[in-house]
Design a protein around this motif. Sequence first.
Motif, PDB file in Angstrom:
ATOM      1  N   ALA A 167     -34.940  -6.838 -35.459  1.00  0.00           N
ATOM      2  CA  ALA A 167     -35.914  -7.323 -36.434  1.00  0.00           C
ATOM      3  C   ALA A 167     -36.824  -8.372 -35.811  1.00  0.00           C
ATOM      4  N   GLY A 168     -38.121  -8.138 -35.884  1.00  0.00           N
ATOM      5  CA  GLY A 168     -39.097  -9.076 -35.369  1.00  0.00           C
ATOM      6  C   GLY A 168     -39.215  -9.081 -33.855  1.00  0.00           C
ATOM      7  N   ALA A 169     -38.658  -8.078 -33.204  1.00  0.00           N
ATOM      8  CA  ALA A 169     -38.705  -8.027 -31.737  1.00  0.00           C
ATOM      9  C   ALA A 169     -40.070  -7.558 -31.249  1.00  0.00           C
ATOM     10  N   ASN A 170     -40.521  -8.119 -30.146  1.00  0.00           N
ATOM     11  CA  ASN A 170     -41.726  -7.601 -29.489  1.00  0.00           C
ATOM     12  C   ASN A 170     -41.411  -7.081 -28.079  1.00  0.00           C
ATOM     13  N   SER A 171     -40.114  -6.999 -27.789  1.00  0.00           N
ATOM     14  CA  SER A 171     -39.675  -6.441 -26.511  1.00  0.00           C
ATOM     15  C   SER A 171     -38.377  -5.694 -26.738  1.00  0.00           C
ATOM     16  N   ALA A 172     -38.200  -4.610 -25.976  1.00  0.00           N
ATOM     17  CA  ALA A 172     -37.003  -3.787 -26.138  1.00  0.00           C
ATOM     18  C   ALA A 172     -36.394  -3.493 -24.774  1.00  0.00           C
ATOM     19  N   LEU A 173     -35.072  -3.349 -24.762  1.00  0.00           N
ATOM     20  CA  LEU A 173     -34.340  -3.035 -23.541  1.00  0.00           C
ATOM     21  C   LEU A 173     -33.480  -1.803 -23.793  1.00  0.00           C
ATOM     22  N   ILE A 174     -33.625  -0.813 -22.893  1.00  0.00           N
ATOM     23  CA  ILE A 174     -32.865   0.433 -23.002  1.00  0.00           C
ATOM     24  C   ILE A 174     -32.100   0.625 -21.701  1.00  0.00           C
ATOM     25  N   ALA A 175     -30.763   0.651 -21.764  1.00  0.00           N
ATOM     26  CA  ALA A 175     -29.928   0.875 -20.575  1.00  0.00           C
ATOM     27  C   ALA A 175     -29.676   2.367 -20.451  1.00  0.00           C
ATOM     28  N   VAL A 176     -30.178   2.954 -19.363  1.00  0.00           N
ATOM     29  CA  VAL A 176     -30.057   4.395 -19.138  1.00  0.00           C
ATOM     30  C   VAL A 176     -29.101   4.632 -17.960  1.00  0.00           C
ATOM     31  N   THR A 177     -28.017   5.340 -18.214  1.00  0.00           N
ATOM     32  CA  THR A 177     -27.050   5.644 -17.156  1.00  0.00           C
ATOM     33  C   THR A 177     -27.344   7.019 -16.583  1.00  0.00           C
ATOM     34  N   VAL A 217     -29.396  12.421 -17.568  1.00  0.00           N
ATOM     35  CA  VAL A 217     -29.038  11.258 -18.383  1.00  0.00           C
ATOM     36  C   VAL A 217     -27.617  11.449 -18.875  1.00  0.00           C
ATOM     37  N   ALA A 218     -26.739  10.533 -18.498  1.00  0.00           N
ATOM     38  CA  ALA A 218     -25.348  10.618 -18.938  1.00  0.00           C
ATOM     39  C   ALA A 218     -25.226  10.155 -20.389  1.00  0.00           C
ATOM     40  N   THR A 219     -24.420  10.830 -21.175  1.00  0.00           N
ATOM     41  CA  THR A 219     -24.167  10.509 -22.594  1.00  0.00           C
ATOM     42  C   THR A 219     -25.454  10.149 -23.341  1.00  0.00           C
ATOM     43  N   PRO A 220     -26.428  11.068 -23.406  1.00  0.00           N
ATOM     44  CA  PRO A 220     -27.691  10.752 -24.091  1.00  0.00           C
ATOM     45  C   PRO A 220     -27.497  10.446 -25.574  1.00  0.00           C
ATOM     46  N   ASP A 221     -26.421  10.967 -26.177  1.00  0.00           N
ATOM     47  CA  ASP A 221     -26.192  10.719 -27.598  1.00  0.00           C
ATOM     48  C   ASP A 221     -25.871   9.253 -27.878  1.00  0.00           C
ATOM     49  N   GLN A 222     -25.449   8.514 -26.850  1.00  0.00           N
ATOM     50  CA  GLN A 222     -25.119   7.100 -27.029  1.00  0.00           C
ATOM     51  C   GLN A 222     -26.282   6.166 -26.664  1.00  0.00           C
ATOM     52  N   LEU A 223     -27.439   6.747 -26.302  1.00  0.00           N
ATOM     53  CA  LEU A 223     -28.582   5.946 -25.874  1.00  0.00           C
ATOM     54  C   LEU A 223     -29.178   5.180 -27.055  1.00  0.00           C
ATOM     55  N   MET A 224     -29.440   3.894 -26.857  1.00  0.00           N
ATOM     56  CA  MET A 224     -30.012   3.077 -27.919  1.00  0.00           C
ATOM     57  C   MET A 224     -30.791   1.928 -27.296  1.00  0.00           C
ATOM     58  N   TRP A 225     -31.507   1.210 -28.144  1.00  0.00           N
ATOM     59  CA  TRP A 225     -32.286   0.069 -27.649  1.00  0.00           C
ATOM     60  C   TRP A 225     -31.850  -1.214 -28.351  1.00  0.00           C
ATOM     61  N   VAL A 226     -32.089  -2.325 -27.665  1.00  0.00           N
ATOM     62  CA  VAL A 226     -31.836  -3.636 -28.271  1.00  0.00           C
ATOM     63  C   VAL A 226     -33.132  -4.432 -28.180  1.00  0.00           C
ATOM     64  N   GLY A 227     -33.319  -5.334 -29.127  1.00  0.00           N
ATOM     65  CA  GLY A 227     -34.541  -6.118 -29.160  1.00  0.00           C
ATOM     66  C   GLY A 227     -34.295  -7.578 -28.826  1.00  0.00           C
ATOM     67  N   ASN A 228     -35.375  -8.329 -28.810  1.00  0.00           N
ATOM     68  CA  ASN A 228     -35.294  -9.766 -28.520  1.00  0.00           C
ATOM     69  C   ASN A 228     -35.668 -10.592 -29.740  1.00  0.00           C
ATOM     70  N   GLY A 229     -35.388 -10.041 -30.931  1.00  0.00           N
ATOM     71  CA  GLY A 229     -35.738 -10.736 -32.157  1.00  0.00           C
ATOM     72  C   GLY A 229     -35.025 -12.068 -32.290  1.00  0.00           C
ATOM     73  N   PRO A 230     -35.536 -12.942 -33.156  1.00  0.00           N
ATOM     74  CA  PRO A 230     -34.974 -14.298 -33.287  1.00  0.00           C
ATOM     75  C   PRO A 230     -33.596 -14.340 -33.933  1.00  0.00           C
ATOM     76  N   ASP A 231     -33.213 -13.286 -34.681  1.00  0.00           N
ATOM     77  CA  ASP A 231     -31.916 -13.255 -35.354  1.00  0.00           C
ATOM     78  C   ASP A 231     -30.900 -12.572 -34.450  1.00  0.00           C
ATOM     79  N   ALA A 232     -29.936 -13.349 -33.949  1.00  0.00           N
ATOM     80  CA  ALA A 232     -28.947 -12.801 -33.020  1.00  0.00           C
ATOM     81  C   ALA A 232     -28.120 -11.706 -33.677  1.00  0.00           C
ATOM     82  N   ALA A 233     -27.924 -11.784 -34.996  1.00  0.00           N
ATOM     83  CA  ALA A 233     -27.139 -10.762 -35.681  1.00  0.00           C
ATOM     84  C   ALA A 233     -27.916  -9.459 -35.823  1.00  0.00           C
ATOM     85  N   ASN A 234     -29.240  -9.532 -35.824  1.00  0.00           N
ATOM     86  CA  ASN A 234     -30.076  -8.336 -35.937  1.00  0.00           C
ATOM     87  C   ASN A 234     -31.272  -8.492 -35.010  1.00  0.00           C
ATOM     88  N   PRO A 235     -31.049  -8.342 -33.671  1.00  0.00           N
ATOM     89  CA  PRO A 235     -32.117  -8.629 -32.698  1.00  0.00           C
ATOM     90  C   PRO A 235     -33.270  -7.629 -32.740  1.00  0.00           C
TER      91      PRO A 235
END
Length: 748
Positions: A475-485, A455-473
């Motif tokens: 919050a309230g997310a029921n799905s997550a996306l993790i981009a792994v290089t 896994v390249a740069t594991p310290d930068q690994l994070m997830w994003v959600g599909n929550g209704p608030d675009a500024a804080n996706p």
Amino acid sequence: MATYLYRLGKFAFRHKYLVVAAWIIVIAVVGGAISATNPTFSKEFNLPGTDSQRATELMNENFAAAAEQETQASTSILIAADDGLAAHSDQIDQLIAQAKTLPDIVDPEKIVNPVTLAEANPAVASAVLGDNGKVGLIQLNQSIRIEDQTQANKTAFLDLMAKFRTGGLQVEGTGSMMQVQAAGGLSEMLGFAVAFIVMIVAFGALIAAFIPLFTAILGIALATLTVTLGSGFFDINEGVTGIVTMIGIAVSIDYALFIVSRYRSELNLGGTREAAAGRAVGTAGSSVVFAGLTVVVALAALAVVEVPMITQMGISAAVAVIIAVLGAITLIPAVLGIFGRFAFSPRIPGLRHGDEPETMESNGHRWAKIVTKYPWPIAGAALVLLVIAAIPMTKLELGLSFTQDEERPALALLQRGFGEGVNGELFVVLDAPDGTDITAIAEGTVAHIKGLDNVATPDQLMWVGNGPDAANPMAGANSALIAVTPQMSPSGPETHELMNQIRDYGSTVNSEGAELGVAGQTAIVADMSSKLSSALIPYLIVVVGLAFIIMMVVFRSILVPLTATLGFLFSVCATFGATVAIFQEGDFGLIEHTQPIISFLPIFMIGVVFGLAMDYQVFLVTRMREEYVHGLSAKDAIISGYTHGARVVASAAIIMISVFGAFMLSSETTSKMMGFGLAAAVFFDAFIIRMIVIPAVMSILGDSAWKLPAWLDKILPNVDIEGEAIRRIPIEQDPDSDPDPNQVPVRV
């Protein structure tokens, strides 16, 4: 069947202009229908039933923007300098300024000098500057789909990089602009040129050599137009046209060769040209029909793989074969009728012309006598040669890489500065039922992936959600996306292992009430490779089994189909072995960049070459059976059938080897591998198995080769491929003919 084809051949010959006009009208009508409906090929690629397909669907549903971005063209520029990139900053600025002017570039303000960016924002320095400031990465994104890249875009990009390779600055590229394939046509043109030369030698006349090319062009045109029209009604991928053209050339020329050659033999009897055309279509045409049926089975059976694009390729190519068969039994006799007595003129001095006396011995006749006299040592030596060639197959590794050889320097810089996987991200999708908070599951998954290797740069690994608030996706997310290089190559075994380790974590995610999948091009390619590998044996069983039944009907025998299929397995193993030795192991130093064998090559090669191999088997051995049924001994039937068929089979095989071998002129290892594999398969099967092993084994079997149990004989339909019914028809004499006085008027 022979009688019906006899009548069809005479009809086509007699109504020659009507038949040719009908073909041209059909082509025009289909072309007109295309203009009226404007059908388009599909650009979508699906893998039903795979994890990557399910993950892609979830990604499209919950992260539409990220999914769309995956389909867009993206290219990386790698720059390097031994004295450090900082010393070339002005030159890099000029490079970037001109890169922003490339076609369809989006967000040009985000294309910046990696040296400048690293100085301004040290937090992202490791993502754009590596190897102690000696390697830099510049990312270009375009507002077009990956498959819509053009050769013009690639040319502009190559010119840009070449312009700035000065003063010690190395500039290389990898990605979608570098992966544009050169326009086709060269291999087809070379194939037609070689075919014309071979047929001049085969027939000893210019017009006869031209006839198969003319009919092949019409057949390929109709097949391509038919498939194009079909794309308006069915989901057909745009990648099918290449195989339609390649298979269309192969079988059209093959079948035309056999019909025209048999027509020439029938003319030697001194009957009318119309009757000769009828007998040629009734005898050789029967072989064409069953040979074509075998190829259609081999291609249509690609549906067993359950990859839609490959199924579409198989069915589309089968359409091309059906059209080639129709062309052979209708268009060929019609064109022969148009040329009439000029069909085998002008004669080329010094070449055999096919109307020589039967007493004139040919090389095929000499070789057939040697093979039947010493069958055991000859068959044994040939099989030993194939076994030796097959030995490297034990090291076979399957993979699927779309990397072009031109990208290799860029990949080396990627590995040196950032890891090869920068352009091969894995997209991990987590999905939970409505009302379930995905946060804890996503954080646990991120923590698990950080602990995995590659896994390249594991310290930068994070997830994003599909929550209704675009500024804080989140919050309230029921799905997550993790981009792994991945750190290593997207097509390498390390990345494949990383993907499997992430998928294995799916059981933990499931226990927490969510679903995990891995999407992205890297995952799709890996799943396709796995699917093709697992389908290889079932596909082989289906193709060989169905073809075995067809050949039992054709040859009225069990042993002849058995030896034919076993012989094919020998030739396929030898081909795999030779391909592995050269392209995977790098033997003989012929390939600079070795790689695993393309995962779809074995299935593709089995389908195409099995069909062609059975073509040669049918055309060579049906003539032997024809002579055996009509009174010759088993040994004499082999010699006579071989004498009449070997020259034509050899000519057809040489043409196919030339067509496939032309792909080796490509600068790309993948194209070279496909061309070599198919050419080698035809060589091993046509020249070793069909023309050496099969006649030798049949000589050993003797009369038993043609035995069929009485109960099976009653079950199998009698298709009269030997033309027994035709032999009972009196030869219609042509008052204008001038038969050779030394030629005995018996049917051949």
